[in-house]
Design an enzyme around this catalytic site. Sequence first.
Site, PDB file in Angstrom:
ATOM      1  N   GLU A  10       3.093   9.865   3.596  1.00 33.04           N
ATOM      2  CA  GLU A  10       2.382   8.310   2.809  1.00 33.04           C
ATOM      3  C   GLU A  10       2.283   8.313   1.132  1.00 33.04           C
ATOM      4  OE1 GLU A  10       1.656   6.832   5.442  1.00 33.04           O
ATOM      5  OE2 GLU A  10       1.846   8.085   7.677  1.00 33.04           O
ATOM      6  N   CYS A  28      -3.236   2.150  -3.074  1.00 39.33           N
ATOM      7  CA  CYS A  28      -1.601   2.415  -1.798  1.00 39.33           C
ATOM      8  C   CYS A  28      -1.620   1.016  -1.106  1.00 39.33           C
ATOM      9  CB  CYS A  28      -1.121   2.818  -1.339  1.00 39.33           C
ATOM     10  SG  CYS A  28      -1.867   3.836   0.289  1.00 39.33           S
TER      11      CYS A  28
END
Length: 448
Positions: free
Chosen positions: A202, A236
């Site tokens: 991720e 993010c």
Amino acid sequence: MREFYATGTTRPFRFRTKQLITLKRAVLKYEAEINRALYEDLRKTPEEAWVTETGLLLQEINHALKHLKQWMRPERVGTNLLNFPSTSYLYPSSKGVVLVIGTWNFPLQLLLIPFAGAVAAGNCVVLKPSEFAPATAAVIERIIAEIFPKELALVVQGEGAEVVPAMMNTFRFDHVFYTGSVPVGKSILQMAAKELVPVTLELGGKNPCIIEKDADLRVAARRITLGKFTNAGQMCVSPDYLLARAEIKDALVDLVRGNIAKFYGEHPTDGYGYGKIVNEKQFDKLVRYLSQGRIVAGGEYDRPKRFIAPTILEDVAPNASLMQEEIFGPILPVFSFRTNAEAINIIGSNPNPLSFYVFTRSREKEKEWIERIQFGTGCVNNSAWQFSNHYLPFGGVGQSGIGGYHGKHSFDVFTHRKAVMKTPTWFDPAIKYPPFKGKLRVLKWILR
């Protein structure tokens, strides 16, 4: 841990649910301590901690508890004519001993949501929290050590650059789950490849946000402001830069500027609910970005407090360093465009973003942008909130990651589905056995 897993203790439904309930109770028990740690590390308020950390984790645990029995059932799938009258199934099977490596910007949930998925799937888990959020890491270690035997769940502290290679180069994990930067993700993948260890990465990326001239600008500005400046921009999934139609760019900037003042006050450094930059290294990098454009809002900073005001930049060169790297801070470059080709050219310099956002009232434009840009997750007329929906898999594509998780997808990440075909003995046609001479026509009819 390997020996404990081999006993089969972790695999029954009752054992898995017991561990999830134990984790849930511990998180609630330690909520105040978690809040203090998150404030110390990132200046998160209890409200923000609940919405972006603790509440999301508990939502995932509750969802797993509700659906785990169904997830664990073998799934019957179709069988082709060649294998009639067989029946075929997919049997969910835990992987074994897995490694989960967390990051610092959401140090609780980005470590413990995948952990909950791994436990729900019946695995033993090694947890590596980020050393850059030490207060939260210490609380997590205390919780895990208190409620789980070390053979089931173990927290390993230390410098990630030293600890992770030391583990991965001396022990073959059955899966590695990493959340963090692209360069570190590449090194994780290289280490895993040597032993053919499956990975979930991720990572990050430069998330574009398109604002069409038919968008509801007031709503767009509110949602962009929240999505960009939550956690002081250290997300993010936050919009990394805006691409606004030239006709509405100035109006949008004015609205975002107004929302910054409304949400965080005229002096956010002294206000309630605005975070701090994680460390001096990241702070200094962000301050360097401030000189790469014309500041139209914010721009103030205070190094001792690790404070950088919510900032909007215009007149940024497309080849500036802040447009070559993920910003990961409260700095928002704004570009205007007149044709889709102009916007696509800017996006193309950083392809495969983790997230993509488009604000428009037009279904045709919505469809066009979603189909044209390759990205991991995204929103139409919203930003960042897709992460909170556990029915959607969260993950990137290409440079922004491998694989996805959340909800059942977290269970699936840490599960191997055994493919099994069951064939009765009462029907055993001779055509399936040699000699095959003269059977080609029938075989072509059966297998087509």
